[in-house]
Design a protein around this motif. Structure first.
Motif, PDB file in Angstrom:
ATOM      1  N   SER A  30       0.839  -1.060   0.050  1.00  0.00           N
ATOM      2  CA  SER A  30      -0.070   0.104   0.039  1.00  0.00           C
ATOM      3  C   SER A  30       0.851   1.107  -0.059  1.00  0.00           C
ATOM      4  N   VAL A  31       0.344   2.311  -0.484  1.00  0.00           N
ATOM      5  CA  VAL A  31       1.099   3.589  -0.703  1.00  0.00           C
ATOM      6  C   VAL A  31       0.480   4.631  -0.175  1.00  0.00           C
ATOM      7  N   LYS A  32       1.158   5.534   0.646  1.00  0.00           N
ATOM      8  CA  LYS A  32       0.715   6.882   1.034  1.00  0.00           C
ATOM      9  C   LYS A  32       0.853   7.850   0.077  1.00  0.00           C
ATOM     10  N   VAL A  39      11.376   5.819  -9.705  1.00  0.00           N
ATOM     11  CA  VAL A  39      10.309   6.472  -9.088  1.00  0.00           C
ATOM     12  C   VAL A  39      10.279   6.004  -7.616  1.00  0.00           C
ATOM     13  N   PHE A  40       9.703   6.886  -6.440  1.00  0.00           N
ATOM     14  CA  PHE A  40       9.595   6.567  -5.007  1.00  0.00           C
ATOM     15  C   PHE A  40       8.251   7.056  -4.468  1.00  0.00           C
ATOM     16  N   ILE A 100      10.409   3.699  -0.174  1.00  0.00           N
ATOM     17  CA  ILE A 100      10.556   2.629  -1.327  1.00  0.00           C
ATOM     18  C   ILE A 100      11.277   3.512  -2.575  1.00  0.00           C
ATOM     19  N   GLN A 101      12.198   3.183  -3.108  1.00  0.00           N
ATOM     20  CA  GLN A 101      12.679   3.694  -4.586  1.00  0.00           C
ATOM     21  C   GLN A 101      12.895   2.690  -5.491  1.00  0.00           C
ATOM     22  N   TRP A 102      12.262   2.635  -6.733  1.00  0.00           N
ATOM     23  CA  TRP A 102      12.227   1.670  -7.618  1.00  0.00           C
ATOM     24  C   TRP A 102      12.461   1.943  -8.978  1.00  0.00           C
TER      25      TRP A 102
END
Length: 189
Positions: free
Chosen positions: A85-87, A129-130, A139-141
């Motif tokens: 999940s992402v805030k 992206v982060f 998280i960085q991807w």
């Protein structure tokens, strides 16, 4: 005398040539088709536009910093690596809060120079992206991903499993529905 006769003959020939009518060239098929296409395009009147509505809805939804989202990080073969999940939203690493160039006046005149990044460094990074998870993890991807404001059901188990308990998922669903309603979107069941 011969000279004045020649001048008179040339003047008469010129006068006669000016009196003949030259027919305009017929328009080419390409010109005719181009005019027909332009007329058709100009006759379209938009009362609503799906592209504009999609962009407006996306901005309303993703502009909310409290948005609850879900992301699947994918490897190059399209297999899920991580699901969480992402805030807020997923943000491109190329985004900046400051201009990329600055205008400086020096002895050579007005010059445009590269500005330092938001963190004070120069140069480019590899694309990435982060985002932050709902529990605050950064998280960085640098690969592909799939993002949504609603949870996914995966058929393939991700290589990295971030455990989302039932309470977290229900809280995410409730918050997501509230966000959707605030953006004028239908709530998920």
């Amino acid at each position: 005398m011969i000279r004045s006769s020649m001048i008179a003959a040339c003047a008469a020939a010129l006068a006669l040539a000016a009196c003949t009518e030259v027919a305009p060239a017929a328009p080419s098929t390409r010109d005719t088709q181009a005019r027909a296409a332009a007329t058709a395009a100009n006759s379209v009147r938009f009362t609503r536009n799906a592209e504009i509505e999609n962009i407006t809805r996306r901005l309303q939804l993703t502009g909310n910093p409290d948005l609850l989202g879900f992301v699947v990080l994918l490897n190059e073969a399209g297999q899920p690596i991580m699901y969480t999940s992402v805030k807020g939203k997923v943000t491109s690493g190329g985004k900046r809060l400051t201009p990329t160039d600055v205008r400086e006046d020096d002895f050579e005149g007005d010059m445009l120079r590269a500005a330092p990044s938001d963190e004070g460094t120069y140069g480019n990074s590899a694309p990435y992206v982060f985002f932050w998870t709902t529990d605050g993890q950064y998280i960085q991807w640098s690969g592909n991903y799939l993002y949504s404001d609603q949870p996914f059901r995966l058929n393939t188990q991700p290589l990295i499993v971030k455990v989302l308990d039932a309470e977290s998922i229900e809280a995410a669903r409730v918050a997501g529905n509230a966000t959707a309603r605030a953006a004028g979107l239908p709530a998920a069941n």
